[in-house]
Design a protein around this motif. Structure first.
Motif, PDB file in Angstrom:
ATOM      1  N   TRP A   1      60.394  -1.294  79.235  1.00 35.44           N
ATOM      2  CA  TRP A   1      60.200  -1.181  77.875  1.00 35.44           C
ATOM      3  C   TRP A   1      59.014   0.357  77.931  1.00 35.44           C
ATOM      4  O   TRP A   1      58.147  -0.357  76.800  1.00 35.44           O
ATOM      5  N   GLU A   2      58.967   0.980  78.681  1.00 40.06           N
ATOM      6  CA  GLU A   2      58.544   2.086  78.924  1.00 40.06           C
ATOM      7  C   GLU A   2      58.815   3.340  77.398  1.00 40.06           C
ATOM      8  O   GLU A   2      59.865   3.003  76.676  1.00 40.06           O
ATOM      9  N   ARG A   3      57.975   3.702  77.111  1.00 37.78           N
ATOM     10  CA  ARG A   3      58.415   4.667  76.735  1.00 37.78           C
ATOM     11  C   ARG A   3      59.777   5.957  77.196  1.00 37.78           C
ATOM     12  O   ARG A   3      59.356   5.790  78.413  1.00 37.78           O
ATOM     13  N   LEU A   4      60.663   6.630  76.145  1.00 39.37           N
ATOM     14  CA  LEU A   4      61.920   7.250  76.685  1.00 39.37           C
ATOM     15  C   LEU A   4      61.082   8.811  77.721  1.00 39.37           C
ATOM     16  O   LEU A   4      61.166   8.881  78.753  1.00 39.37           O
ATOM     17  N   ALA A   5      59.657   9.184  77.267  1.00 33.85           N
ATOM     18  CA  ALA A   5      59.012  10.143  77.843  1.00 33.85           C
ATOM     19  C   ALA A   5      58.459   9.699  79.647  1.00 33.85           C
ATOM     20  O   ALA A   5      59.346  10.723  80.189  1.00 33.85           O
ATOM     21  N   LEU A   6      58.139   8.347  79.292  1.00 35.50           N
ATOM     22  CA  LEU A   6      58.033   8.014  80.876  1.00 35.50           C
ATOM     23  C   LEU A   6      58.900   7.633  81.496  1.00 35.50           C
ATOM     24  O   LEU A   6      58.974   7.917  83.553  1.00 35.50           O
TER      25      LEU A   6
ATOM     26  N   TYR B   1      62.171   9.328  81.749  1.00 33.07           N
ATOM     27  CA  TYR B   1      62.140  10.429  81.786  1.00 33.07           C
ATOM     28  C   TYR B   1      61.694  11.191  82.901  1.00 33.07           C
ATOM     29  O   TYR B   1      62.236  11.977  83.937  1.00 33.07           O
TER      30      TYR B   1
END
Length: 133
Positions: free
Chosen positions: A91-96, A98
């Motif tokens: 459920w985290e942002r994609l940048a985090l 990655y």
């Protein structure tokens, strides 16, 4: 002008009550994201199944490259489930995601490159230092 001021003053308590209601409802939404317990139970079930499969590899005495490959596969699948659900990476942002997941993947790629290079170096040393007949 005075009528407008009286009208606004008359509505201030009403605005104050609505503000309290908005803050109270906002406070209930900021507690955190709640996931159904069924999700956690399903993940625990899959972790149990994957652990059982990992132990069965040893129980059945699988040998060769298949043994460590299966054990590593089950280990990576279990780690992925734990990171995705229990550490809330799903459920985290994609940048985090990655930023956390990409470095270990790159380390594994570099390890694979080093394994191929070491096999090549070993082959060259065997050929070069082989006793001549």
């Amino acid at each position: 002008m005075t009528n407008t001021a009286v009208h606004v003053e008359g509505q201030q308590p009403s605005l104050h009550i609505h503000m309290h209601e908005a803050l109270a409802s906002g406070a209930t939404h900021t507690k955190g994201q709640q996931h159904p317990i069924k999700l956690y139970l399903v993940v625990w079930g899959w972790l149990f199944v994957l652990s059982t499969c990992s132990y069965l590899v040893d129980f059945f005495g699988i040998h060769g490259y298949l043994r460590p490959s299966l054990i590593l596969l089950f280990m990576v699948l279990k780690a992925g489930l734990i990171v995705a659900v229990f550490m809330h990476m799903a459920w985290e942002r994609l940048a985090l995601a990655y930023a956390i997941l990409l470095p270990p993947v790159l380390v594994l790629v570099f390890v694979a490159i080093m394994v191929f290079e070491s096999d090549y170096t070993h082959l060259l040393r065997v050929i070069f230092f082989a006793p001549t007949a």
